[in-house]
Structure formats: structure tokens, C-alpha cells
Design an enzyme around this catalytic site. Structure first.
Site, PDB file in Angstrom:
ATOM      1  N   CYS A 147       0.828  -1.218   0.000  1.00  0.00           N
ATOM      2  CA  CYS A 147       0.000   0.000   0.000  1.00  0.00           C
ATOM      3  C   CYS A 147       0.857   1.261   0.000  1.00  0.00           C
ATOM      4  O   CYS A 147       1.938   1.293   0.576  1.00  0.00           O
ATOM      5  CB  CYS A 147      -0.882   0.043   1.248  1.00  0.00           C
ATOM      6  SG  CYS A 147      -1.968  -1.367   1.378  1.00  0.00           S
ATOM      7  N   ARG A 173       5.086   0.534  -6.477  1.00  0.00           N
ATOM      8  CA  ARG A 173       5.137  -0.310  -5.284  1.00  0.00           C
ATOM      9  C   ARG A 173       4.195  -1.514  -5.400  1.00  0.00           C
ATOM     10  O   ARG A 173       4.277  -2.431  -4.605  1.00  0.00           O
ATOM     11  CB  ARG A 173       4.728   0.503  -4.047  1.00  0.00           C
ATOM     12  CG  ARG A 173       5.652   1.671  -3.765  1.00  0.00           C
ATOM     13  CD  ARG A 173       5.096   2.531  -2.661  1.00  0.00           C
ATOM     14  NE  ARG A 173       5.091   1.819  -1.400  1.00  0.00           N
ATOM     15  CZ  ARG A 173       6.038   1.885  -0.495  1.00  0.00           C
ATOM     16  NH1 ARG A 173       7.093   2.627  -0.711  1.00  0.00           N
ATOM     17  NH2 ARG A 173       5.957   1.209   0.632  1.00  0.00           N
ATOM     18  N   TRP A 175      -2.871  -2.597  -1.712  1.00  0.00           N
ATOM     19  CA  TRP A 175      -2.414  -3.935  -2.069  1.00  0.00           C
ATOM     20  C   TRP A 175      -3.144  -4.847  -1.104  1.00  0.00           C
ATOM     21  O   TRP A 175      -2.829  -4.882   0.086  1.00  0.00           O
ATOM     22  CB  TRP A 175      -0.896  -4.016  -1.903  1.00  0.00           C
ATOM     23  CG  TRP A 175      -0.248  -5.205  -2.505  1.00  0.00           C
ATOM     24  CD1 TRP A 175       0.116  -5.369  -3.805  1.00  0.00           C
ATOM     25  CD2 TRP A 175       0.154  -6.403  -1.814  1.00  0.00           C
ATOM     26  NE1 TRP A 175       0.710  -6.598  -3.971  1.00  0.00           N
ATOM     27  CE2 TRP A 175       0.749  -7.246  -2.775  1.00  0.00           C
ATOM     28  CE3 TRP A 175       0.075  -6.840  -0.493  1.00  0.00           C
ATOM     29  CZ2 TRP A 175       1.255  -8.497  -2.451  1.00  0.00           C
ATOM     30  CZ3 TRP A 175       0.580  -8.088  -0.168  1.00  0.00           C
ATOM     31  CH2 TRP A 175       1.157  -8.905  -1.149  1.00  0.00           C
ATOM     32  N   ASN A 234      -1.799   1.939   5.892  1.00  0.00           N
ATOM     33  CA  ASN A 234      -0.776   1.056   5.333  1.00  0.00           C
ATOM     34  C   ASN A 234      -0.317   0.148   6.465  1.00  0.00           C
ATOM     35  O   ASN A 234       0.122   0.637   7.504  1.00  0.00           O
ATOM     36  CB  ASN A 234       0.385   1.945   4.843  1.00  0.00           C
ATOM     37  CG  ASN A 234       1.509   1.150   4.231  1.00  0.00           C
ATOM     38  OD1 ASN A 234       1.389  -0.061   4.060  1.00  0.00           O
ATOM     39  ND2 ASN A 234       2.604   1.821   3.914  1.00  0.00           N
ATOM     40  N   GLY A 235      -0.482  -1.159   6.329  1.00  0.00           N
ATOM     41  CA  GLY A 235      -0.063  -2.082   7.390  1.00  0.00           C
ATOM     42  C   GLY A 235      -1.176  -3.038   7.733  1.00  0.00           C
ATOM     43  O   GLY A 235      -2.116  -3.232   6.958  1.00  0.00           O
ATOM     44  N   GLU A 250      21.524 -13.650  -8.770  1.00  0.00           N
ATOM     45  CA  GLU A 250      20.908 -12.336  -8.996  1.00  0.00           C
ATOM     46  C   GLU A 250      20.457 -12.196 -10.454  1.00  0.00           C
ATOM     47  O   GLU A 250      19.382 -11.648 -10.731  1.00  0.00           O
ATOM     48  CB  GLU A 250      21.912 -11.244  -8.588  1.00  0.00           C
ATOM     49  CG  GLU A 250      21.575  -9.819  -9.003  1.00  0.00           C
ATOM     50  CD  GLU A 250      20.264  -9.264  -8.455  1.00  0.00           C
ATOM     51  OE1 GLU A 250      19.625  -9.907  -7.606  1.00  0.00           O
ATOM     52  OE2 GLU A 250      19.859  -8.186  -8.926  1.00  0.00           O
ATOM     53  N   LYS A 281      16.613 -11.467 -11.565  1.00  0.00           N
ATOM     54  CA  LYS A 281      16.235 -10.314 -12.396  1.00  0.00           C
ATOM     55  C   LYS A 281      15.394 -10.762 -13.584  1.00  0.00           C
ATOM     56  O   LYS A 281      14.372 -10.186 -13.884  1.00  0.00           O
ATOM     57  CB  LYS A 281      17.527  -9.638 -12.866  1.00  0.00           C
ATOM     58  CG  LYS A 281      17.496  -8.183 -13.012  1.00  0.00           C
ATOM     59  CD  LYS A 281      17.756  -7.399 -11.737  1.00  0.00           C
ATOM     60  CE  LYS A 281      16.917  -7.785 -10.560  1.00  0.00           C
ATOM     61  NZ  LYS A 281      17.341  -7.251  -9.310  1.00  0.00           N
ATOM     62  N   GLU A 311      11.843 -12.000 -12.576  1.00  0.00           N
ATOM     63  CA  GLU A 311      10.897 -10.997 -12.077  1.00  0.00           C
ATOM     64  C   GLU A 311      10.402 -10.043 -13.157  1.00  0.00           C
ATOM     65  O   GLU A 311       9.254  -9.624 -13.126  1.00  0.00           O
ATOM     66  CB  GLU A 311      11.395 -10.275 -10.823  1.00  0.00           C
ATOM     67  CG  GLU A 311      12.483  -9.276 -10.984  1.00  0.00           C
ATOM     68  CD  GLU A 311      12.878  -8.633  -9.658  1.00  0.00           C
ATOM     69  OE1 GLU A 311      12.033  -8.406  -8.787  1.00  0.00           O
ATOM     70  OE2 GLU A 311      14.081  -8.338  -9.497  1.00  0.00           O
ATOM     71  N   HIS A 352      24.483 -32.502 -10.131  1.00  0.00           N
ATOM     72  CA  HIS A 352      23.867 -33.205  -9.000  1.00  0.00           C
ATOM     73  C   HIS A 352      22.342 -33.172  -9.086  1.00  0.00           C
ATOM     74  O   HIS A 352      21.667 -33.361  -8.081  1.00  0.00           O
ATOM     75  CB  HIS A 352      24.360 -32.606  -7.671  1.00  0.00           C
ATOM     76  CG  HIS A 352      25.833 -32.777  -7.488  1.00  0.00           C
ATOM     77  ND1 HIS A 352      26.409 -33.984  -7.147  1.00  0.00           N
ATOM     78  CD2 HIS A 352      26.863 -31.914  -7.664  1.00  0.00           C
ATOM     79  CE1 HIS A 352      27.722 -33.845  -7.091  1.00  0.00           C
ATOM     80  NE2 HIS A 352      28.023 -32.591  -7.400  1.00  0.00           N
ATOM     81  N   LYS A 387       7.586  -3.014  -4.634  1.00  0.00           N
ATOM     82  CA  LYS A 387       8.954  -2.521  -4.480  1.00  0.00           C
ATOM     83  C   LYS A 387       9.434  -2.721  -3.059  1.00  0.00           C
ATOM     84  O   LYS A 387      10.568  -3.096  -2.814  1.00  0.00           O
ATOM     85  CB  LYS A 387       9.006  -1.035  -4.854  1.00  0.00           C
ATOM     86  CG  LYS A 387      10.375  -0.387  -4.710  1.00  0.00           C
ATOM     87  CD  LYS A 387      11.334  -0.894  -5.753  1.00  0.00           C
ATOM     88  CE  LYS A 387      12.736  -0.332  -5.585  1.00  0.00           C
ATOM     89  NZ  LYS A 387      13.732  -1.136  -6.314  1.00  0.00           N
TER      90      LYS A 387
HETATM   91  O1  M6R Z   1      14.232  -2.951   0.048  1.00  0.00           O
HETATM   92  P1  M6R Z   1      15.007  -4.219   0.194  1.00  0.00           P
HETATM   93  O2  M6R Z   1      16.395  -4.129  -0.394  1.00  0.00           O
HETATM   94  O3  M6R Z   1      15.067  -4.725   1.603  1.00  0.00           O
HETATM   95  O4  M6R Z   1      14.219  -5.284  -0.679  1.00  0.00           O
HETATM   96  C1  M6R Z   1      14.589  -6.626  -0.692  1.00  0.00           C
HETATM   97  C2  M6R Z   1      13.917  -7.360  -1.820  1.00  0.00           C
HETATM   98  O5  M6R Z   1      12.517  -7.297  -1.692  1.00  0.00           O
HETATM   99  C3  M6R Z   1      14.306  -6.802  -3.193  1.00  0.00           C
HETATM  100  O6  M6R Z   1      15.685  -6.810  -3.377  1.00  0.00           O
HETATM  101  C4  M6R Z   1      13.638  -7.617  -4.320  1.00  0.00           C
HETATM  102  O7  M6R Z   1      14.159  -8.909  -4.357  1.00  0.00           O
HETATM  103  C5  M6R Z   1      13.810  -6.910  -5.656  1.00  0.00           C
HETATM  104  N1  M6R Z   1      12.565  -6.848  -6.350  1.00  0.00           N
HETATM  105  C6  M6R Z   1      14.795  -7.562  -6.559  1.00  0.00           C
HETATM  106  O8  M6R Z   1      14.920  -6.922  -7.773  1.00  0.00           O
END
Ligand code: M6R
Length: 607
Positions: free
Chosen positions: A2, A27, A75, A99-100, A480, A484, A487, A503, A602
Site C-alpha cells: 500500500c 510499489r 495492495w 498502510n499495514g 541475482e 532479475k 521478475e 547433482h 517494491k
Molecule cells: O528494500 P530491500 O532491499 O530490503 O528489498 C529486498 C527485496 O525485496 C528486493 O531486493 C527484491 O528482491 C527486488 N525486487 C529484486 O529486484
């Protein structure tokens, strides 16, 4: 997750709040709404499920103007996605956005129903409206009403509330992000769950602590006042002057924020060493260089966790300090062995990730020192850690983290260098500064040959699946890279340690699978053997490695050549930028929503 925005001031609040909500779209959300007092002093609420555009269409052509407005992108957690469950919630006197999560909502809902409060939604948030409505009937002031209601709810929450009698806005929080800002020239005041909503609009920003009430009102001499929950004036907030630069919120000539953020990296790398060796960051690095510890517990989520894996290598290689790296969501529920001399290190772009915060609290409760490597100054992690190292990445809008990863790893290397005593050794310091400058230069060069990466993306984007592989420090880069790609391109991708493939996962390899093999000079021959195992099984090989290498030339279907000389421990960070670009162009070919990928938020503020 949110997003909340509130505005009070001479400009049209509805427009400003809608602009704030637009910025918070990244977000992740599934409905949006606003509430404001119009010129006839009526309280209006407009809310719609779906995209912000639906809300704008619902507001229609009517040119609403208001001096105070609150807004929300939801959200969904409690209650399905529909107009009724969207925020703001209102009883015609009060409107609120939340929010929360209110953890004792079920119990409170029942109590409020017994007292005659009629709910219009299934949300936990409306429970707080019920509490306010009941308190208000007792003849309390609005501030007293808030205080009496806030103590009754459990869980982490931030609220922004509009009082129709005064047009005043109140904002407060517990364990959830909240930021306030003021434009001293135009007399606008804003609050939000995210500083990005305020960027370019305010010249002073405030990060209130938990249980501080921000009061936005024309009756306040300074427009924005802070109160404690006992009604007395509060000074429990951090404040910072900012330059008003509207450009920070724009994509400029770039098609996506992600691409813009990838391109920002050379300049950010340059300014990081400047900040830590010649600027304001020097003091924090000096303080941190004095830490004595024999064990570091690193904890983070997602991309920040992968940055942690690379940072662990620095501590082991340069400091010979025992170091563990764990996903915060696991660490918080294990029963980790923590000694009083250990150090907790938490990495986060937002500084608001629920699991990372919980892992941090666990270490605090164990009484150990904690350090954050964080982007958002004033965030919860920033405020709660014993000390902080800022990564200075600026606002990262793309949901897929790019520049934050690079800056996290590089800040981690500076941390390890400080522990090594580099601050007192001019020669070593110079070497490191030069290495960072070289990295920035190489990234500049890489960005000039983006077309080569685009061409590889065009060749491989339609394959069935992707294995990113690497050994040693290239293994976190493989992880990583795969994160990327999945996602933003919505394709199946896995990151694997190259030596581990046989393995089990090698069973998946055939002519429809791509192996993105990351290969540096370390363990070169062994990695080549691993790639051969995939090639033999007809997997498509994309190598990313040192330029002009005949072995790589022979083994690859596509070979992305890099000049890795002189970069030493920064090589993995450099190669990672190739993966960022590769994912970006594959996603572009797939036509996905690159800056706001489906299902993702985000900042993940719930566990
Ligand atoms: O704000 P943060 O760095 O704590 O967020 C951690 C993860 O949610 C964040 O890195 C997420 O994996 C990204 N979408 C990756 O691109």
C-alpha cells in the site's frame, strides 16, 4: 504494498495527491482512492479497484479543487479487491487511509459492531475508523480521539486521516514507513509512506519516529507540527534539507526507470568513494572501522541477500572474519547462535522490508551491535540500527533492483576496507579509489556497446528456460541474474553454482534451455568443464567473461566479451550489470511491464 499520500496547501491538493499516487504505482497495488474537502466544504470520497486511471476516469472531467486531500493505493490483504474495500474509508466526518495490518482487527470489529458501528468493508483498516468514530462521540478533541484509538490496535501500521470539520490532516505510524515534507516557498505540506512521492515538491523532509503525530494545518504557524501521544510537542523526528529537483521523479529520455537506473551506475560509483573518502560519509566509515568483532551475521532479502553473499566474500578474503549470510525470513525464525561480541549486518534498499526488520530486531534483542547498508535515509532500519552505511543510490523506482545492488556491494567492500585499516593507509586507499574509478569507466564502456547485449537477447528470449551459472563470487551473480530475469520477463530462470548442476538440474538441459555462464579468471578451467557438460547436452551457451579468450570463443553460442583487467574483487559486480541489461532487453522483447512487474511490490512491508 500500500501507498499513502496526504497534501495540504494552496495548490490543488487533488492533483498533487494523484501525482503522488502515480509515483507510488511502482510499489504494486490493486485499487486506488482519494478523499478531499471541496470548495463547498463537503467531504468527498472517490475510490476504484484496478489501475489509478480507473480512479481518474471515475473523478471524471469535473475539475475538483481542494486544499487538503488524502489518497491511497491498496495492495489487498484483508478482503478481496473491490471498490468497497478500497481506501479511503469514511463516515462522512472522517476519512482515513492505512498502510499495514491491524492484528487484533477481528476482536475490535466485533466490539465495534456491538456498539452499533456499521461496517461498509471487510478491511481491518475500517476498524480504525470505527474506533475514531466511537471516541469522537465522547466529545474528545481530534488529537485525543486519535490517541485513544491508536493505543487499542496491535501490529504495524501508518495512517493518514482527514478531519472534515477543520480540513486538517493527521499522520502517524508504528513500525511502518512515514515521511513528511514541507515546501517553505509555496507553503505546501505533504505526507507519504514513501519519500519518492514527495521528491521535487518539498525542500525539507521529516522522518517521524513511531507514535509521533504529524499535524498538517493552516492553524499551525509552521503548517506542520509534531506531537507526542500525550499531546505535548514532539521533537522525535529526523529532518533534512533537500534541493527541489523535479527531475528525480522522471524517466527523461529512457523508456523505463529500470534502464535509466542502470545508466546511472557509473556516476553513482564515482560519487560513492568521494562521499566516503572525502565527504560526509568519512565520519561513519571511521566509526565503523573501530568495530571489533570475530563474527558477522548478514541478513537480507532478495537482491540485497545476494549482495550480502558477495560482501561475505570480502570479509572472509580481506578481513578473515567469520561471516554468515541468511535470508531474513529464515534467520528471524531459526534460533541462531549469537554471541555478545558478534555484529549484525542488514542490507536493504528500502530499509522497510518486514523480514529484514524482524531479523534486525532479533539481533537487537540479543544485545549485539547492528550496522545497516541501506539506501533510504530515515527509514526504519536506518533509525533502528546502531550505525549505518548509506549506499547513496538515490531513489530507485524500478521494482527490479539494479543500481541499489551495485551500490550495496561496493559499500560492503568499503566497510571491509575500513576494517582492514585502509583509511589510515594512503597507498591502499588510493588503490581502492582507482579501482572504483576503473569500474565506473568500464560500466561507461559497457553502456556504449549495449547493442551487442540487445542482439543476444533477441537470439535467446524465446527459449524455454534459463540457467545462470557461476562459481565462487560469480555464483551470487548467477543467482541475482536469474532473479532479475524471472521478475521482469516472467520466464523460468534458475541461478546455480556451476559445479552443482550435475547433482540434479542437468536433467533439465536440452536444446530448448539456455545456460548463461558467468566466468571470471578464478576457477576458469573448472567452470569451462561445467559449461562443456551443458553443451554436450545441447544446451545453448551464452558466456559472459574475459574478452579475446579462444576457449570461451569455442564453447559459446553467444559470447559477451568484457575487459575484466584491473577490477579484481569488483569483477562480479561489473558482470552483474551485463545480466541487468540482458534481462531488461529480454523483458522488452516479451512486452512485460518492466518497471512494475506483475504481483511484485517494491517494498515488501509484510512478512
Ligand atoms: O528494500 P530491500 O532491499 O530490503 O528489498 C529486498 C527485496 O525485496 C528486493 O531486493 C527484491 O528482491 C527486488 N525486487 C529484486 O529486484
Amino acid at each position: 504494498m500500500c501507498g499513502i499520500v496526504g497534501h495540504f496547501g494552496p495548490q490543488n491538493s487533488v492533483e498533487i495527491v494523484l501525482e503522488g499516487l502515480k509515483r507510488l504505482e511502482y510499489r504494486g497495488y490493486d485499487s486506488a482512492g482519494v478523499s478531499f474537502i471541496d470548495e463547498k466544504e463537503n467531504l468527498n470520497v472517490f475510490k476504484k479497484s484496478g489501475k489509478l486511471q480507473n480512479l481518474k476516469d471515475h473523478l471524471g472531467e469535473v475539475n475538483f479543487t481542494a486544499r487538503s486531500c488524502i489518497g491511497h493505493t491498496r495492495w489487498a490483504t484483508h478482503g478481496e479487491v473491490n471498490d468497497e474495500n478500497s481506501h479511503p474509508h469514511s463516515n462522512n466526518e472522517i476519512a482515513l487511509v492505512h498502510n499495514g495490518i491491524i492484528e487484533n482487527a477481528t476482536y475490535l470489529r466485533k466490539q465495534l459492531q456491538d456498539q452499533g458501528f456499521k461496517f461498509q468493508s471487510e478491511t481491518d483498516s475500517e476498524v480504525f475508523l470505527g474506533l475514531l468514530a466511537v471516541s469522537r462521540k465522547k466529545g474528545l478533541s481530534f488529537k485525543e480521539t486519535i490517541i485513544e484509538s491508536f493505543v487499542q490496535i496491535e501490529g504495524n501500521s501508518a495512517f493518514v486521516i482527514l478531519d472534515s470539520q477543520t480540513s486538517d490532516i493527521f499522520a502517524f505510524k508504528r513500525g511502518a514507513p512515514l515521511v513528511a515534507g514541507i515546501n517553505e516557498i509555496s507553503s505546501e505540506v505533504l505526507v507519504s509512506s514513501d519519500p519518492y512521492a514527495l521528491a521535487g515538491m518539498v525542500n525539507k523532509i521529516y522522518f517521524p519516529e513511531d507514535n509521533v503525530i504529524c499535524h498538517l494545518s493552516a492553524s499551525n504557524k509552521n503548517l506542520l507540527n509534531f506531537y507526542e501521544m500525550d499531546g505535548t510537542t514532539s521533537t522525535r523526528y529526523l529532518s533534512k534539507m533537500l534541493a527541489i529537483d523535479a527531475a528525480v521523479s522522471e524517466k527523461g529520455d529512457f523508456e523505463h526507470f529500470m534502464l535509466k537506473e542502470i545508466h546511472e551506475q557509473p556516476e553513482l560509483i564515482r560519487s560513492l568513494t568521494q562521499y566516503y573518502f572525502d565527504g560526509e560519509g568519512l565520519e561513519s566509515l571511521k566509526r565503523i572501522s573501530k568495530i571489533e568483532t570475530s563474527k558477522i551475521h548478514i541478513s537480507a532479502c532478495g537482491t540485497a541477500f545476494y549482495a550480502g553473499l558477495l560482501i561475505r566474500d570480502f570479509f572472509e578474503r580481506f578481513n578473515r572474519i567469520n561471516c554468515t549470510v541468511e535470508l531474513a525470513s529464515e534467520f528471524r525464525y531459526r534460533n541462531p547462535i549469537i554471541d555478545s561480541k558478534d555484529l549484525g549486518l542488514f542490507i536493504s534498499q528500502s530499509g522497510e522490508t518486514a523480514d529484514t526488520l524482524a531479523a534486525h530486531t532479533l539481533c537487537k534483542n540479543e544485545g549485539i551491535k547492528t550496522i545497516s547498508i541501506v539506501n533510504t535515509e530515515g527509514s526504519t532500519l536506518y533509525r533502528e540500527a546502531t550505525d549505518n552505511l548509506l549506499i547513496r543510490a538515490g531513489i530507485e523506482v524500478g521494482v527490479a533492483s539494479t543500481k541499489a545492488f551495485t551500490q550495496q556491494v561496493l559499500t560492503g567492500r568499503l566497510f571491509s576496507a575500513a576494517l582492514e585499516g585502509v583509511l589510515n593507509n594512503e597507498e591502499e586507499k588510493k588503490k581502492l579509489v582507482n579501482k572504483y574509478a576503473l569500474l565506473a569507466e568500464r560500466v561507461d564502456e559497457l553502456l556504449l556497446k549495449i547493442d551487442e547485449i540487445k542482439e543476444v537477447a533477441e537470439k535467446i528470449y524465446n527459449y524455454n528456460g534459463f540457467f545462470f551459472t557461476g562459481r565462487g563470487a560469480y555464483y551470487p551473480v548467477a543467482l541475482e541474474g536469474a532473479l532479475k530475469l524471472k521478475e521482469i520477463a516472467y520466464v523460468h530462470a534458475e541461478g546455480y553454482a556451476a559445479g552443482e548442476l550435475k547433482h540434479g538440474p542437468i536433467a533439465l538441459i536440452d536444446h530448448r534451455m539456455v545456460n548463461v555462464a558467468i566466468i571470471g579468471p578464478e576457477l576458469f578451467e573448472k567452470t569451462i568443464s561445467n559449461i562443456s557438460e551443458i553443451k554436450t547436452r545441447k544446451g545453448i551457451i551464452v558466456t559472459i567473461g574475459e574478452e579475446n579468450n579462444s576457449e570461451l570463443e569455442n564453447i559459446s553460442d553467444y559470447y559477451i566479451q568484457l575487459n575484466l583487467k584491473g577490477l579484481d574483487e569488483l569483477r562480479p559486480t561489473y558482470i552483474n550489470i551485463v545480466n541487468q541489461l540482458l534481462s531488461y532487453y529480454i523483458a522488452k522483447l516479451k512486452g512485460t511491464d518492466i518497471d512494475k512487474p506483475r504481483n511484485l511490490a517494491k517494498s515488501v512491508t509484510v512478512e
